[in-house]
Write an enzyme that holds these catalytic residues in place. Sequence first.
Site, short mmCIF file in Angstrom:
data_model
loop_
_atom_site.label_atom_id
_atom_site.label_comp_id
_atom_site.label_asym_id
_atom_site.label_seq_id
_atom_site.Cartn_x
_atom_site.Cartn_y
_atom_site.Cartn_z
CB CYS A 2 -1.00 0.08 1.45
SG CYS A 2 -2.07 -1.36 1.24
NE ARG A 27 4.56 1.64 -0.11
CZ ARG A 27 5.44 1.44 0.76
NH1 ARG A 27 6.91 1.72 0.30
NH2 ARG A 27 5.43 0.84 1.92
CD1 TRP A 74 -0.30 -6.07 -3.06
CD2 TRP A 74 -0.56 -6.80 -0.83
NE1 TRP A 74 0.06 -7.55 -2.89
CE2 TRP A 74 -0.20 -7.83 -1.77
CE3 TRP A 74 -0.57 -7.04 0.48
CZ2 TRP A 74 -0.02 -9.23 -0.97
CZ3 TRP A 74 -0.69 -8.39 0.87
CH2 TRP A 74 -0.14 -9.31 0.07
CG ASN A 100 1.46 0.51 4.17
OD1 ASN A 100 1.35 -0.61 4.11
ND2 ASN A 100 2.73 1.27 4.11
N GLY A 101 -0.75 -1.32 6.17
CA GLY A 101 -0.21 -2.05 7.43
C GLY A 101 -1.45 -3.10 7.63
CD GLU A 485 16.60 -13.21 -7.95
OE1 GLU A 485 15.97 -13.77 -7.00
OE2 GLU A 485 16.22 -12.00 -8.42
CE LYS A 489 13.19 -11.21 -10.20
NZ LYS A 489 13.87 -10.78 -8.65
CD GLU A 492 9.08 -11.44 -8.32
OE1 GLU A 492 8.79 -10.52 -7.47
OE2 GLU A 492 10.30 -11.44 -8.84
CG HIS A 508 17.87 -36.91 -5.18
ND1 HIS A 508 18.48 -38.00 -4.79
CD2 HIS A 508 19.23 -36.07 -5.25
CE1 HIS A 508 19.64 -38.12 -4.80
NE2 HIS A 508 20.14 -37.16 -4.99
CE LYS A 607 11.36 -2.78 -5.66
NZ LYS A 607 12.02 -4.04 -6.31
O1 M6R Z 1 12.72 -5.29 -0.19
P1 M6R Z 1 13.33 -6.60 0.23
O2 M6R Z 1 14.44 -6.94 -0.26
O3 M6R Z 1 13.38 -6.77 1.82
O4 M6R Z 1 12.23 -7.55 -0.36
C1 M6R Z 1 12.11 -8.93 -0.17
C2 M6R Z 1 11.37 -9.40 -1.04
O5 M6R Z 1 9.97 -9.34 -0.94
C3 M6R Z 1 11.55 -9.39 -2.69
O6 M6R Z 1 13.28 -9.66 -2.86
C4 M6R Z 1 10.67 -10.07 -3.67
O7 M6R Z 1 10.85 -11.33 -3.65
C5 M6R Z 1 10.93 -9.35 -5.15
N1 M6R Z 1 9.61 -9.22 -5.50
C6 M6R Z 1 11.87 -10.46 -5.77
O8 M6R Z 1 11.90 -9.79 -7.11
#
Ligand code: M6R
Length: 612
Positions: A2, A27, A74, A100-101, A485, A489, A492, A508, A607
């Site tokens: 948010c 956000r 969000w 926000n929260g 990673e 990616k 997402e 395995h 984000k």
């Molecule tokens: O801001 P942060 O690095 O603490 O965030 C951690 C994760 O939420 C963040 O890396 C998330 O997995 C990303 N969307 C990955 O691309």
Amino acid sequence: MCGIVGYTGPKQAYPIVLKGLQRLEYRGYDSSGVALLKDGKLSVYKKKGKVAELEQEMLQKDSSAHIGIGHTRWATHGEPSDRNAHPHRSANGRFAMIHNGIIENYAQLKNELVSKGYSFSSDTDTEVLLNFIEHIQTNNNCDVEEALRIALKRVTGAYCILLIDEQDPDTIIAARKGSPLVIGVGKGEHFLASDASPIIEYTKEVVYVNDYELAIVKPDQLILKNLGNEKITPYITTLDMELAAIEKGGYDHFMLKEIFEQPSTIYDCLRGRLDANAGTITMGGIEKNFEQLINANRIMIVACGTSWHAGLVAEYIIEEICRIPVEVEYASEFRYRNPIVNKGDVIIAISQSGETADTLVALEKAKENGAFIFGVVNVVGSSIARISHAGAYTHAGHEIGVASTKAFTGQLAVLMMMALKMAIKKGTITQERYQQLLNELQDVPEKVNAILKNAEELKTIAHKYKDAGDFLFLGRGYNFPIALEGALKLKEISYIHAEGYPAAEMKHGPIALVDEKLPVVFIATKDSYHEKIVSNMQEIKARKGKIISIITQGDHISPTLSDDVFSIPPADELIAPIISVIPLQLLSYYTGIAKGIDVDKPRNLAKSVTVE
Ligand code: M6R
């Protein structure tokens, strides 16, 4: 999660709030809304969907007020819808509030209010908190500030709230605990936001509000208080950030811009720290507390998502060259289990945003237990940066695309420098090897640049496999976290199911998935595991899987086993992850684009994950 924005001053509030919401949309983008106060009349407009929907809705409305608050959501409590969108109005209509929260005890508060005759027009915890404030205000016949203080003492959970009152024509009251709030101090005007991006255009003077603080904000006055009603002197800092850094700069998407910025962001991260000619690494924030780090019995790395993957790479490197045991923990697990943190253990927290709720709470808990915390954070002045005893910023600049790219390579560069600095001090690395790795690290920006020049090759590969239902990413050693990673990616940004595995672990279980439809991405750069990973490629090929391999230039074996190949410049295996991740970022970007996905705002994500 948010984004919140507020403005009070002589300008029209709506354009400022709207632009701020657009900047904060990373956000959360389930719904958005604004509350404007003009001539003693409060108007609230809100809409399901992205900020553009709200903008459309507002075209015919009077938006000439000089005070306003806005929210991009969000969803947590209640589905994305107009009725659950913020701002919410109190039952008597006097107050409007954004939040926000998460208010964790909202159900209990709601029951209390229902028993007093309240009914609710949304499913949100925010509306409960707002009516709780309203109830205290009317019942105690006190001012709203006092009501807020009483209410917040009863609340458990996290919040950053902005509230406007129909009976107070120019004041925004704000409070925070666990969710960020920055106040921009202008000339006869104030700006409030979840981060500095909505503010930078108007002023560089900002105040970061701390947990359990309340801000009473008028055009020409900013009063900060604690929940005990004692005044606190606002500490004004100057932002080190330019407007250009938060704009797309000619790229189609922030994600692409951020991928292509990496030669310069990695350079910025190394600049002033790494001097390969002199054989030195200078890191002020680490040096002050260096003894703590090098004498650690054990290092625990706490992070989430992509930052957790950076932690895994660091584990391999620190154990290899510093000979200190390292454990990498998901912050969300660490905070709830009962981890053993002994005297002499050191925690390294990794976070791009510096606001991730799970990481923040895990650190609070570790700190209470006496742990020493080093933060590796991108956002200057963020909560995790401030809670850490010491640390190093990644200097990657503002990262807006939801998928973390340049922040990740910045994290790897910082962690690598920390490891090298520790290793040479501890004497666990030879001078020759140390110097070799310094030279290699210094060359990274150039190598990343070389990869980016061939980005179009990955576009072609992405188009070929965009309709796959699943992907497997395999790597060994230092490239195993890069496989994780790559898979994250792709999930997402393209919504394709993907799994990352250590290449040898594949037999395995995951090997059962392999057939002629499954693309398998091998991160198969030339390193001490290379022959082994070539054998794993053979195993996939024998089962007719489609092999896409990321290889080192000059490797003649891997291409014979692969359907598609992307070559990257040679690099020492400890340094390789910083460059081998780049093609995977591009592969997911181009796949997402080929599938028509809004890669900067993929569904369900945000984000900055400021809720647990
Ligand atoms: O801001 P942060 O690095 O603490 O965030 C951690 C994760 O939420 C963040 O890396 C998330 O997995 C990303 N969307 C990955 O691309």
